[in-house]
Scaffold this motif. Structure first.
Motif, PDB file in Angstrom:
ATOM      1  N   ARG A  75     -18.973  15.049 -39.906  1.00 32.94           N
ATOM      2  CA  ARG A  75     -20.025  15.262 -39.569  1.00 32.94           C
ATOM      3  C   ARG A  75     -20.497  14.902 -38.301  1.00 32.94           C
ATOM      4  O   ARG A  75     -21.053  15.737 -37.363  1.00 32.94           O
ATOM      5  CB  ARG A  75     -21.176  15.086 -40.627  1.00 32.94           C
ATOM      6  N   ASN A 115     -14.732  22.570 -42.133  1.00 37.42           N
ATOM      7  CA  ASN A 115     -15.173  22.059 -43.479  1.00 37.42           C
ATOM      8  C   ASN A 115     -17.177  21.895 -43.485  1.00 37.42           C
ATOM      9  O   ASN A 115     -17.623  22.093 -42.219  1.00 37.42           O
ATOM     10  CB  ASN A 115     -14.952  20.761 -43.764  1.00 37.42           C
ATOM     11  N   ASP A 116     -17.643  21.680 -44.585  1.00 37.02           N
ATOM     12  CA  ASP A 116     -19.126  21.642 -44.595  1.00 37.02           C
ATOM     13  C   ASP A 116     -19.710  20.304 -43.685  1.00 37.02           C
ATOM     14  O   ASP A 116     -20.666  20.777 -43.010  1.00 37.02           O
ATOM     15  CB  ASP A 116     -19.477  21.535 -45.987  1.00 37.02           C
ATOM     16  N   GLU A 173     -22.506  20.966 -40.951  1.00 40.87           N
ATOM     17  CA  GLU A 173     -23.850  20.357 -41.032  1.00 40.87           C
ATOM     18  C   GLU A 173     -24.086  19.760 -39.678  1.00 40.87           C
ATOM     19  O   GLU A 173     -25.394  19.676 -39.413  1.00 40.87           O
ATOM     20  CB  GLU A 173     -23.996  19.438 -42.298  1.00 40.87           C
ATOM     21  N   GLY A 233     -19.314  27.232 -43.680  1.00 38.39           N
ATOM     22  CA  GLY A 233     -18.417  26.010 -43.693  1.00 38.39           C
ATOM     23  C   GLY A 233     -17.464  26.346 -44.674  1.00 38.39           C
ATOM     24  O   GLY A 233     -17.346  27.420 -45.446  1.00 38.39           O
ATOM     25  N   ASP A 265     -15.552  23.982 -48.316  1.00 40.64           N
ATOM     26  CA  ASP A 265     -15.427  22.712 -49.016  1.00 40.64           C
ATOM     27  C   ASP A 265     -16.091  23.234 -50.396  1.00 40.64           C
ATOM     28  O   ASP A 265     -15.586  22.959 -51.570  1.00 40.64           O
ATOM     29  CB  ASP A 265     -15.955  21.494 -48.586  1.00 40.64           C
ATOM     30  N   GLY A 266     -17.371  23.428 -50.004  1.00 41.07           N
ATOM     31  CA  GLY A 266     -18.494  23.816 -51.402  1.00 41.07           C
ATOM     32  C   GLY A 266     -18.115  22.646 -52.510  1.00 41.07           C
ATOM     33  O   GLY A 266     -18.567  23.046 -53.453  1.00 41.07           O
ATOM     34  N   GLY A 281     -21.847  21.139 -49.617  1.00 38.16           N
ATOM     35  CA  GLY A 281     -22.007  22.617 -49.044  1.00 38.16           C
ATOM     36  C   GLY A 281     -22.824  23.566 -49.886  1.00 38.16           C
ATOM     37  O   GLY A 281     -23.779  24.247 -49.071  1.00 38.16           O
ATOM     38  N   LEU A 324     -26.955  26.265 -43.922  1.00 34.18           N
ATOM     39  CA  LEU A 324     -25.576  27.002 -44.094  1.00 34.18           C
ATOM     40  C   LEU A 324     -25.854  28.495 -44.449  1.00 34.18           C
ATOM     41  O   LEU A 324     -26.372  28.706 -45.667  1.00 34.18           O
ATOM     42  CB  LEU A 324     -24.507  26.647 -44.598  1.00 34.18           C
ATOM     43  N   THR A 339     -20.561  29.154 -47.682  1.00 32.45           N
ATOM     44  CA  THR A 339     -19.618  27.997 -47.737  1.00 32.45           C
ATOM     45  C   THR A 339     -18.574  28.716 -48.339  1.00 32.45           C
ATOM     46  O   THR A 339     -18.844  29.731 -49.293  1.00 32.45           O
ATOM     47  CB  THR A 339     -20.094  26.781 -48.273  1.00 32.45           C
TER      48      THR A 339
END
Length: 334
Positions: free
Chosen positions: A215, A239-240, A244, A262, A264-265, A272, A281, A284
């Motif tokens: 991040r 990725n999330d 972010e 993004g 991953d979730g 996410g 977002l 995701t």
């Protein structure tokens, strides 16, 4: 029983070392995977088994969740004892971690490699010594492993790209891409799939940066991208956490007009899916950790004496504002 047998083999090798220098090392060090019976360590339900789990890092929430999923699933199987290591994004440290597991003669190795090439040789060494190897999420090169568990990263990238093309920017536009760690297989595969997904659209990737899956790095890279490419309309982050971070950079720059997607979730409060619900977002893509599946695989090999497929592909799904609540609740029922 298994460890005793391995010790006897090692002593036999030492006894004939003068006739074959480095007994046993030839097969370990060749570039090819040696034929293995992955159930050779199985002593059935009466046995007790030690598993080594080599994690690439614990800086990513996804990897913390993966370890938690493994730990939780293993707690349900009394025969299994899982020992964890954290390479902290250091390839050399992860090689050492795997070497330590080999020295301990673990009954099975799980690994999520930091990068493919630097970890390939030591994974092959473990495999060619008869240790079943379960590779999670990120791949190694070659075929020297028992099974790979993960979602299709090309497909998940394509899924994200199609969302941009069909929903987010149907008229086309200029976007930025924040990629994962160079050298990790998901980074290349998610980029490849995304480009397939936007093919034929008016979407142009005008800038890319390596956010190292983190991040804070994603935020730094996005801050620089906004200064050099103010025309950016949306961001695809692999990725999330990076998505972010990019969102935070955009907020600081007063760019409320940007959209972020993004991967991953994670079904956790800081994941996410909740970021989609909160509007940070636009979407995701769920990428399962494979932790429970890895433990199920270990049970089949070590306790049930069953074979497993070479590749186990996990299901993914797109998460938007419309289905975020339902997906979050469903994933937390497991």
């Amino acid at each position: 029983m298994y460890k005793t047998t391995k010790s006897l083999v090692a002593l036999a090798c030492a006894a004939v070392a003068f006739a074959a220098a480095g007994c046993g090392t030839t097969s370990e060090n060749t570039g090819a995977a040696q034929p293995q019976d992955p159930t050779a360590n199985c002593e059935g339900p009466e046995g007790n088994y030690t598993i080594g789990m080599s994690q690439a890092n614990l800086a990513e929430p996804y990897r913390v969740r993966m370890d938690e999923d493994i730990r939780k699933a293993a707690a349900e199987i009394p025969q299994l004892d899982v020992q964890f290591s954290d390479a902290a994004k250091d390839n050399s440290q992860q090689v050492n971690d795997v070497e330590n597991f080999i020295t301990k003669q673990v009954d099975l190795l799980m690994i999520s490699p930091n990068e493919a090439a630097p970890l390939t040789d030591v994974v092959r060494k473990a495999y060619n010594q008869g240790i079943p190897v379960v590779v999670l999420d990120r791949k190694v090169n070659g075929e020297a492993y028992t099974t790979y568990i993960g979602a299709d990263n090309v497909a998940i990238g394509r899924q994200a790209g199609e969302y941009f093309k069909n929903t987010l920017l149907p008229e086309g536009g200029k976007i930025a891409q924040i990629k994962g760690l160079s050298g990790s297989t998901p980074a290349a595969e998610r980029e490849k799939g995304f480009k397939q997904g936007i093919e034929g659209s008016g979407i142009e990737i005008v800038a890319s940066a390596d956010g190292e899956w983190e991040r804070s790095v994603g935020q730094q890279k996005m801050d620089a991208l906004l200064k050099s490419h103010p025309e950016i309309q949306a961001v695809y982050a692999q990725n999330d956490p990076m998505a972010e971070g990019a969102w935070l950079a955009a907020q600081s720059a007063g760019r409320d007009d940007l959209k972020f997607v993004g991967i991953d979730g994670l079904p956790i409060p800081s994941g996410g899916i909740k970021a989609v619900e909160a509007g940070r977002l636009a979407a995701t893509n769920v990428y399962p950790t494979g932790g429970r599946q890895a433990v199920d695989t270990a049970k089949k090999l070590l306790v049930d004496c069953q074979q497993v497929p070479k590749k186990q592909t996990l299901r993914t799904e797109l998460v938007t504002e419309e289905n975020a609540g339902e997906v979050y609740a469903r994933l937390n029922q497991r």
